[in-house]
Design an enzyme around this catalytic site. Structure first.
Site, PDB file in Angstrom:
ATOM      1  N   LYS A  49      30.759  11.884  52.936  1.00 32.85           N
ATOM      2  CA  LYS A  49      31.927  11.888  52.048  1.00 32.85           C
ATOM      3  C   LYS A  49      31.635  12.681  50.782  1.00 32.85           C
ATOM      4  O   LYS A  49      32.443  13.520  50.368  1.00 32.85           O
ATOM      5  CB  LYS A  49      32.302  10.456  51.683  1.00 32.85           C
ATOM      6  CG  LYS A  49      33.407  10.350  50.637  1.00 32.85           C
ATOM      7  CD  LYS A  49      33.438   8.972  50.023  1.00 32.85           C
ATOM      8  CE  LYS A  49      32.226   8.727  49.139  1.00 32.85           C
ATOM      9  NZ  LYS A  49      32.219   7.374  48.545  1.00 32.85           N
ATOM     10  N   TYR A  96      14.931   8.183  57.629  1.00 37.40           N
ATOM     11  CA  TYR A  96      15.048   6.737  57.783  1.00 37.40           C
ATOM     12  C   TYR A  96      14.159   6.243  58.927  1.00 37.40           C
ATOM     13  O   TYR A  96      13.488   5.209  58.819  1.00 37.40           O
ATOM     14  CB  TYR A  96      16.503   6.361  58.063  1.00 37.40           C
ATOM     15  CG  TYR A  96      17.317   6.034  56.820  1.00 37.40           C
ATOM     16  CD1 TYR A  96      17.921   4.804  56.669  1.00 37.40           C
ATOM     17  CD2 TYR A  96      17.485   6.972  55.802  1.00 37.40           C
ATOM     18  CE1 TYR A  96      18.665   4.495  55.550  1.00 37.40           C
ATOM     19  CE2 TYR A  96      18.223   6.686  54.675  1.00 37.40           C
ATOM     20  CZ  TYR A  96      18.820   5.439  54.547  1.00 37.40           C
ATOM     21  OH  TYR A  96      19.552   5.144  53.428  1.00 37.40           O
ATOM     22  N   TYR A 176      39.358   2.985  47.567  1.00 35.21           N
ATOM     23  CA  TYR A 176      38.371   4.068  47.467  1.00 35.21           C
ATOM     24  C   TYR A 176      38.580   5.128  48.560  1.00 35.21           C
ATOM     25  O   TYR A 176      38.668   6.324  48.271  1.00 35.21           O
ATOM     26  CB  TYR A 176      36.959   3.521  47.697  1.00 35.21           C
ATOM     27  CG  TYR A 176      36.335   2.664  46.654  1.00 35.21           C
ATOM     28  CD1 TYR A 176      35.391   3.173  45.773  1.00 35.21           C
ATOM     29  CD2 TYR A 176      36.624   1.302  46.575  1.00 35.21           C
ATOM     30  CE1 TYR A 176      34.751   2.367  44.838  1.00 35.21           C
ATOM     31  CE2 TYR A 176      36.009   0.484  45.642  1.00 35.21           C
ATOM     32  CZ  TYR A 176      35.067   1.024  44.783  1.00 35.21           C
ATOM     33  OH  TYR A 176      34.441   0.223  43.864  1.00 35.21           O
ATOM     34  N   ASP A 301      27.369  -5.200  54.187  1.00 37.66           N
ATOM     35  CA  ASP A 301      28.810  -5.319  54.364  1.00 37.66           C
ATOM     36  C   ASP A 301      29.215  -6.464  55.277  1.00 37.66           C
ATOM     37  O   ASP A 301      30.326  -6.986  55.160  1.00 37.66           O
ATOM     38  CB  ASP A 301      29.380  -4.011  54.932  1.00 37.66           C
ATOM     39  CG  ASP A 301      29.297  -2.862  53.948  1.00 37.66           C
ATOM     40  OD1 ASP A 301      28.766  -3.066  52.837  1.00 37.66           O
ATOM     41  OD2 ASP A 301      29.757  -1.753  54.295  1.00 37.66           O
TER      42      ASP A 301
END
Length: 458
Positions: A49, A96, A176, A301
């Site tokens: 994004k 990662y 958002y 989340d």
């Protein structure tokens, strides 16, 4: 004897941090991930994004370039952006993965289903694993409204990899994701419309930020339709026809749902271990991220607390400290800086004006001015900086910024606010000139005040 000390379901930011730190404390750890390592943030969230926001912002830069003597002949290629984005997130995914493998964490590419307080079943591998502790870090997914034709729409998951840019797009939502993608698509030349059931975007933000962003989006040609929903979608040739709750219908090249996110708990088998869920379907946890089942924890989340990457990382870190380092730590969710990477950008930390006014007597300082980069051009967009304090130079309760660099400023302001800094502390800081941020330390007197809940101007 169990197979592992810790099994983590989900290799997003929170799960990766927890697994890596637990392994450094000597635990035998495995992470089960059915998609890609990195989670929403790295693969189809914050990172791509922000890259797309950067791409869209060149439009504004080209707009003011001529006032600085530049003549620009620019052309945009969507496929180049998509390919370069994919290369970057692949690089990050490798990083990662390496961070997990270095301390000895095993990565299992499969889907896991909980079968008890200390066990899971691997669906693809058709085998069972046991563990002392189980950490659920499965994140969340975009909510798709239950309307006829919903399958014709897209979400943020698909938006990053569309085959080509649509000629127009309708984005449903006012949070958002909606305003950030509206910025992206409009900046890349797509005719963009937002439809939102409320009366203004960004419902939980400070009112000046909401209205300032509303004006900024409108200035960029983005249409805003309020107090309206999409009732259904139908195919109309190569377009999608949106049928609105006010009886109007209109065709769009694409329709995107940005109507919230839902915790990924369905189909996990949590009921077999007696894990309680909240009314919204998230995993209910205590201050130490422990669920109703003592051996099962959850971060990020999936808990529905604060759906932000740094929060998930902190929760994963504190989980590992608590369970594997005998150092109980609870995350403080009370002062979380946040940013909206729209144009104009928003950075905020602390209470809004409306919230602070319910806490006692406050002073409010507001500055509005044209960003310096626009002063040689005809652009009239205003930057807004707002500081909310306890009365008479007391503790800073909130800081809200709209304009270039807002996110960077909000992050730095979060440090003194976390130390309970007062307006007097801000005043002691020397201004850095010329900068927008200097306004935060040069406010002389309140723009207005609240006393006994009443607003007084002048």
């Amino acid at each position: 004897m169990t197979d592992y000390d810790l099994l983590v379901i989900g290799a997003g930011s929170g799960g990766v941090r927890a697994a890596r730190m637990a392994a450094t404390y000597g635990a035998k750890v495995a992470v089960v991930e059915e998609y890609r390592v990195g989670g929403t943030c790295v693969i189809r969230g914050c990172v791509p994004k922000k890259l797309y926001v950067y791409a869209a912002r060149f439009n504004d830069m080209f707009d003011v370039a001529s006032s600085f003597g530049w003549q620009v002949d620019a052309r945009f290629d969507w496929s180049t952006l998509v390919a370069n984005k994919e290369r970057e997130i692949t690089r990050l995914e490798s990083g990662y993965t390496a961070n997990l493998e270095k301390p000895g964490v095993e990565i299992i590419k499969d889907r896991a289903v909980v079968t008890g307080p200390n066990s899971i079943h691997l669906v693809g591998g058709k085998r069972d694993l046991t563990t002392r502790y189980l950490l659920i870090a499965t994140g969340a997914h975009p909510f798709i409204p239950h309307i006829p034709g919903a399958e014709l729409g897209i979400t943020s998951n698909e938006a990053f990899d569309m085959e080509k840019l649509p000629h127009s797009i309708l984005i449903e939502g006012g949070g958002y994701v909606a305003v950030e993608f509206a910025t992206i698509f409009a900046g890349l030349g797509v005719d963009t419309t937002i439809v939102y059931r409320g009366d203004c975007i960004l419902r939980h933000f400070d009112e000046d930020m909401r209205r300032g962003l509303e004006a900024g989006l409108t200035d960029r040609g983005i249409r805003l339709i309020y107090q309206t929903n999409v009732n259904s979608l139908t195919q109309a040739g190569n377009d999608v026809m949106a049928h609105f709750s006010d009886g109007v219908s209109a065709p769009f090249g694409a329709v995107m749902f940005a109507t919230g996110r839902v915790s990924n708990t369905r189909g996990l088998g949590l009921e077999t271990a007696g894990v309680e869920l909240t009314a919204g379907g998230a995993i209910a946890v205590d201050a130490f991220s422990q669920s109703s089942c003592p051996s099962i924890y959850a971060v990020g989340d999936v808990t529905g607390r604060a759906q932000l990457t740094p929060v998930a990382i902190r929760e994963g870190w504190y989980f590992a400290e608590t369970v594997f380092n005998n150092n109980p730590l609870a995350v403080d969710h009370s002062l979380i800086p946040t940013a909206v990477f729209s144009d104009p950008e928003i950075g905020a930390v602390g209470l809004t004006e409306a919230e602070a006014a319910t806490h006692g007597d406050i002073d409010v300082y507001v500055a509005r001015f044209r960003p310096m980069i626009n002063t040689l051009s005809t652009r009239t967009e205003r930057m807004i900086l707002k500081l909310i304090t306890e009365k008479d130079g007391g503790r800073v309760l909130g800081c809200h910024i709209l304009g270039p660099g807002a996110a960077e400023m909000a992050q730095l302001v979060a440090v003194p606010m976390g130390m309970k800094a007062s307006k007097a502390d801000f005043d002691r800081a020397m201004a850095l000139h010329p900068s927008a941020a200097e306004e935060l330390v040069t406010f002389k007197s309140p723009t207005y005040i609240y006393r006994n809940g009443e607003k007084h101007v002048g």
